[in-house]
Write a protein that holds these residues in place. Structure first.
Motif, PDB file in Angstrom:
ATOM      1  N   ASP A 183      -9.345   4.201  -6.092  1.00  0.00           N
ATOM      2  CA  ASP A 183      -8.991   3.071  -5.343  1.00  0.00           C
ATOM      3  C   ASP A 183     -10.258   3.115  -4.256  1.00  0.00           C
ATOM      4  N   GLY A 188       0.744  -1.035  -0.217  1.00  0.00           N
ATOM      5  CA  GLY A 188       0.468  -0.089  -0.130  1.00  0.00           C
ATOM      6  C   GLY A 188       1.057   1.437  -0.237  1.00  0.00           C
ATOM      7  N   ILE A 199      -5.446   0.593  -1.851  1.00  0.00           N
ATOM      8  CA  ILE A 199      -4.022   1.829  -1.571  1.00  0.00           C
ATOM      9  C   ILE A 199      -3.869   2.599  -0.498  1.00  0.00           C
ATOM     10  N   GLY A 201      -4.443  -0.029   2.295  1.00  0.00           N
ATOM     11  CA  GLY A 201      -3.228  -0.768   2.631  1.00  0.00           C
ATOM     12  C   GLY A 201      -2.421  -0.438   3.932  1.00  0.00           C
TER      13      GLY A 201
END
Length: 315
Positions: free
Chosen positions: A199, A128, A210, A213
């Protein structure tokens, strides 16, 4: 001075209190267009209360960076909230309310969150963080250009000066450069708030994450702080969209009536932006990661054309 400080504190309080509600409105709107019942609009407040009741679990491999990141992220967003004009042209820190400082505060928060994603030692956190910085490499320049266009038009980088310049210019400021800059910043807002097609904030699939994470290892009170900070960042970006490009309705005086009217107009405008953002999310599928730079480059060039047209057409 005391009265100005009170107005500034009120604006900051409004940002903090309304930010989770805006998140709830967006989720409820998405659920409506997806023919789902969806969560209640006040669900983010219940989630924050639940997080605050839980203990924070920290990996034994994590360093001080992981522990201080929620506080730094929230402090950065609160400082930005003290700079951005919300319901009045004067903010709490309007004397230093420079748009360049806003950009740096957002970058500082992103930097520490990316470090925290790496610091926990999890594979998904590192993934991420890597994706976040790759997207930021393009989104940050695209974020700067529309704001600089408005700064050039106003002759100052001070946010209060920019807002007052647009208000005094009336409808005459709605030039090609103005509108193109708004479109460019709106596209960047999609990426900066971690929304589809860039995202998916609601996903539980780690391979597609992204922003989420990097927060995967947080829990309890630390997760509550980060969740509030992320909601504040989203609201601040929406505030820049409505108050820099369409500031009409914002209070120029510090009377109670003017502040109430300015608050209602502000809530209406950011709610409309949030609903539009939800409609955009439900209208598009998530873009492949390798296609995200194309979208952000498109935003960058729209902002660049807007900046160039400001000089070419002198409007």
């Amino acid at each position: 001075m005391l009265r100005e400080a009170a107005v500034g504190a009120y604006q900051m309080l409004l940002i903090v209190l309304f930010a989770p509600l805006l998140t709830g409105i967006i989720k409820k709107t998405k659920a409506f267009f997806q023919t789902r019942k969806g969560p209640r609009v006040f669900q983010p407040y219940y989630d924050l209360y639940k997080y605050m009741q839980k203990e924070s679990v920290v990996s034994e491999h994590a360093s001080w960076i992981f522990r201080v990141t929620p506080h730094i992220y929230l402090a950065s967003m609160l400082t930005a909230a003290a700079i951005v004009p919300v319901v009045a042209t004067k903010s709490f820190l309007d004397f230093t309310g420079d748009l360049i400082l806003i950009i740096y505060l957002f970058a500082l928060a992103r930097f520490f969150l990316a470090l925290a994603g790496l610091d926990a030692g999890s594979a998904f956190g590192g993934m991420g963080s890597s994706r976040e910085m790759a997207v930021a490499a393009i989104s940050e320049p695209a974020f700067m250009l529309p704001l600089f266009t408005m700064a050039v038009a106003a002759g100052t980088t001070n946010l209060t000066g920019i807002v007052e310049s647009v208000i005094n210019g009336g409808e005459g400021v709605l030039t090609l450069a103005h509108l193109m800059s708004f479109v460019a910043l709106f596209i960047v807002a999609v990426a900066e708030t971690g929304r589809i097609p860039v995202d998916n904030p609601d996903t539980h699939l780690e391979l597609t994450m992204i922003h989420e994470g990097m927060m995967l290892e947080y829990s309890g009170k630390n997760l509550a702080l980060l969740s509030v900070a992320v909601s504040i960042k989203q609201l601040l970006i929406f505030t820049l969209l409505v108050n820099i490009f369409f500031p009409w309705g914002i209070a120029s005086a510090f009377g109670i009536g003017a502040l109430i009217f300015g608050s209602l107009v502000f809530i209406l405008k950011v709610t409309v932006i949030g609903i539009i953002m939800a409609i955009v999310e439900t209208s598009f599928a998530k873009t492949r990661l390798f296609k995200v730079p194309d979208l952000l480059l498109g935003s960058f060039f729209i902002g660049l054309i807007g900046l160039v047209s400001k000089f070419v057409f002198r409007g």
